[in-house]
Write a protein that holds these residues in place. Structure first.
Motif, PDB file in Angstrom:
ATOM      1  N   THR A  33       0.837  -1.206   0.000  1.00 30.03           N
ATOM      2  CA  THR A  33       0.000   0.000   0.000  1.00 30.03           C
ATOM      3  C   THR A  33       0.867   1.250   0.000  1.00 30.03           C
ATOM      4  N   LEU A  34       0.503   2.181  -0.868  1.00 27.84           N
ATOM      5  CA  LEU A  34       1.204   3.458  -0.991  1.00 27.84           C
ATOM      6  C   LEU A  34       0.343   4.576  -0.430  1.00 27.84           C
ATOM      7  N   GLY A  35       0.925   5.386   0.462  1.00 26.32           N
ATOM      8  CA  GLY A  35       0.248   6.560   0.988  1.00 26.32           C
ATOM      9  C   GLY A  35       0.732   7.803   0.265  1.00 26.32           C
ATOM     10  N   ILE A  36      -0.203   8.603  -0.259  1.00 24.77           N
ATOM     11  CA  ILE A  36       0.137   9.795  -1.034  1.00 24.77           C
ATOM     12  C   ILE A  36      -0.328  11.040  -0.281  1.00 24.77           C
ATOM     13  N   ILE A  37       0.610  11.886   0.109  1.00 24.75           N
ATOM     14  CA  ILE A  37       0.295  13.120   0.831  1.00 24.75           C
ATOM     15  C   ILE A  37       0.468  14.298  -0.114  1.00 24.75           C
ATOM     16  N   PRO A  43      -2.497  21.834 -10.146  1.00 22.41           N
ATOM     17  CA  PRO A  43      -2.929  20.945 -11.230  1.00 22.41           C
ATOM     18  C   PRO A  43      -1.911  19.870 -11.587  1.00 22.41           C
ATOM     19  N   ASP A  44      -0.610  20.227 -11.607  1.00 22.76           N
ATOM     20  CA  ASP A  44       0.392  19.219 -11.971  1.00 22.76           C
ATOM     21  C   ASP A  44       0.507  18.137 -10.905  1.00 22.76           C
ATOM     22  N   ASP A  45       0.335  18.523  -9.621  1.00 30.16           N
ATOM     23  CA  ASP A  45       0.359  17.536  -8.541  1.00 30.16           C
ATOM     24  C   ASP A  45      -0.840  16.594  -8.631  1.00 30.16           C
ATOM     25  N   VAL A  46      -2.016  17.168  -8.882  1.00 31.86           N
ATOM     26  CA  VAL A  46      -3.231  16.363  -8.992  1.00 31.86           C
ATOM     27  C   VAL A  46      -3.121  15.398 -10.173  1.00 31.86           C
ATOM     28  N   TYR A  47      -2.594  15.903 -11.287  1.00 31.69           N
ATOM     29  CA  TYR A  47      -2.419  15.064 -12.480  1.00 31.69           C
ATOM     30  C   TYR A  47      -1.466  13.902 -12.175  1.00 31.69           C
ATOM     31  N   TYR A  48      -0.342  14.220 -11.524  1.00 36.01           N
ATOM     32  CA  TYR A  48       0.649  13.183 -11.212  1.00 36.01           C
ATOM     33  C   TYR A  48       0.087  12.175 -10.211  1.00 36.01           C
ATOM     34  N   GLU A  49      -0.671  12.681  -9.232  1.00 34.53           N
ATOM     35  CA  GLU A  49      -1.288  11.788  -8.254  1.00 34.53           C
ATOM     36  C   GLU A  49      -2.225  10.798  -8.943  1.00 34.53           C
ATOM     37  N   ASN A  50      -3.044  11.299  -9.846  1.00 35.85           N
ATOM     38  CA  ASN A  50      -3.972  10.415 -10.569  1.00 35.85           C
ATOM     39  C   ASN A  50      -3.215   9.385 -11.401  1.00 35.85           C
ATOM     40  N   SER A  51      -2.091   9.814 -11.977  1.00 33.18           N
ATOM     41  CA  SER A  51      -1.267   8.897 -12.765  1.00 33.18           C
ATOM     42  C   SER A  51      -0.678   7.801 -11.889  1.00 33.18           C
ATOM     43  N   ILE A  52      -0.202   8.177 -10.700  1.00 33.88           N
ATOM     44  CA  ILE A  52       0.358   7.199  -9.767  1.00 33.88           C
ATOM     45  C   ILE A  52      -0.709   6.199  -9.340  1.00 33.88           C
ATOM     46  N   ILE A  53      -1.897   6.712  -8.995  1.00 34.49           N
ATOM     47  CA  ILE A  53      -2.985   5.836  -8.558  1.00 34.49           C
ATOM     48  C   ILE A  53      -3.366   4.848  -9.659  1.00 34.49           C
ATOM     49  N   LEU A  95       5.349  12.100  -0.769  1.00 38.30           N
ATOM     50  CA  LEU A  95       4.989  13.470  -0.399  1.00 38.30           C
ATOM     51  C   LEU A  95       5.299  14.394  -1.563  1.00 38.30           C
ATOM     52  N   PHE A  96       4.280  15.099  -2.041  1.00 40.35           N
ATOM     53  CA  PHE A  96       4.495  16.027  -3.145  1.00 40.35           C
ATOM     54  C   PHE A  96       5.222  17.278  -2.670  1.00 40.35           C
ATOM     55  N   GLU A 105      10.524  22.131   5.274  1.00 42.00           N
ATOM     56  CA  GLU A 105      10.979  20.895   4.648  1.00 42.00           C
ATOM     57  C   GLU A 105      12.214  20.328   5.336  1.00 42.00           C
ATOM     58  N   GLU A 106      13.033  21.196   5.917  1.00 44.67           N
ATOM     59  CA  GLU A 106      14.222  20.722   6.628  1.00 44.67           C
ATOM     60  C   GLU A 106      13.851  19.878   7.840  1.00 44.67           C
ATOM     61  N   VAL A 107      12.712  20.188   8.455  1.00 45.51           N
ATOM     62  CA  VAL A 107      12.209  19.379   9.578  1.00 45.51           C
ATOM     63  C   VAL A 107      11.501  18.146   9.057  1.00 45.51           C
TER      64      VAL A 107
END
Length: 283
Positions: A33-37, A43-53, A95-96, A105-107
């Motif tokens: 199982t993959l967790g996507i945060i 739009p590019d993140d949503v597109y990539y997320e849909n592609s991964i799913i 994590l996108f 992001e450093e934390v």
């Protein structure tokens, strides 16, 4: 005649192996199982997320999504990340990035579980790569470059490889992965003198400078193999690499296209890392 190193056959070969691994895990009662945060709705993140799913579905990898408000506080984000870290049913975390300014992001790169960090954000995973240990979770884009070279049968032992770009995301870990295969590696960057002269002597050039069409025919010879990592806006609504493809394509031995090259393989690497994480958890 120039060989075009298309991603499609590389991805297809990887998927056949991944399907076998998924079947083996499920036979042992493990449901990878993959967790996507995702923070916000770029739009590019949503597109990539849909592609991964979609790709996960095709392989039989389950997904859990965590869409978060763009203005989420660091405290609330930490709670979500901790929850996903502690969820025993999630084997890998994607994590996108980039993240909004209020999220440090450093934390966060230390917060994400190293055992689930399939995009190699946690410094512990990068440290393994720099120690020459390639048995863990590997950074996706460098791994995609290596997968491409392996699939097309390039022997890296003793090869003169020029890596253009020194980022921790691509250039530096890629250099370590190439050295592991006994390549002779030269790293170039924005301060390098006579980069074209250095590159022209290379057997393999890997362009990861993040500058559209920077590499032209002055950098290559008829024997050069070009791996283009760049994904840039060409200025006309189209995508281009760091290499001026039209200027170079007929003057080299082989080249990856953009799109349809290295970038298309990174999703398969993500899934490979997720399965590796699932397998490691149940060893």
């Amino acid at each position: 005649m120039t060989q075009i190193l298309n991603a499609k056959p590389v991805v297809q070969a990887m998927k056949e192996n991944l399907q076998q691994e998924v079947a083996a895990l499920k036979a042992e009662g493990i449901n990878p199982t993959l967790g996507i945060i995702r923070v916000g709705s770029r739009p590019d993140d949503v597109y990539y997320e849909n592609s991964i799913i979609k790709n996960c579905d095709n392989l039989g990898i389950a997904t859990k999504t965590y869409p978060l408000d763009l203005n989420i506080s660091m405290e609330e984000f930490t709670k979500v990340m901790t929850g996903v870290n502690n969820d025993s049913t999630v084997h890998g975390i994607m994590l996108f990035r980039p993240l909004p300014k209020q999220l440090d992001e450093e934390v966060i790169k230390h917060l994400i579980s190293a055992d689930k960090d399939i995009d190699c954000m946690n410094p512990l995973n990068l440290a393994k790569v720099f120690e020459g240990d390639m048995s863990g979770l590997l950074p996706c884009t460098p791994a995609a470059c290596m997968e491409t070279l392996s699939h097309y049968g390039y022997n890296l032992s003793g090869a003169n490889v020029v890596v253009m770009g020194r980022s921790l995301v691509v250039g530096k870990p890629l250099a370590m992965m190439l050295l592991k295969e006994n390549a002779t590696v030269t790293m170039c960057h924005s301060k390098t003198k006579d980069m074209a002269g250095i590159a022209k002597k290379a057997d393999i050039i890997i362009a990861a400078m993040g500058r559209a069409k920077m590499i032209d025919d002055k950098y290559v010879s008829e024997n050069t193999v070009v791996i283009d990592v760049g994904i840039n806006d060409a200025g006309d609504g189209k995508m281009c690499g760091d290499v001026d493809y039209d200027a170079v394509v007929n003057k080299v031995s082989a080249i990856t296209p953009v799109p349809g090259g290295v970038g298309s393989i990174t999703t398969a690497i993500l899934m490979k890392n997720c399965l590796r994480a699932a397998r490691k958890k149940h060893w």
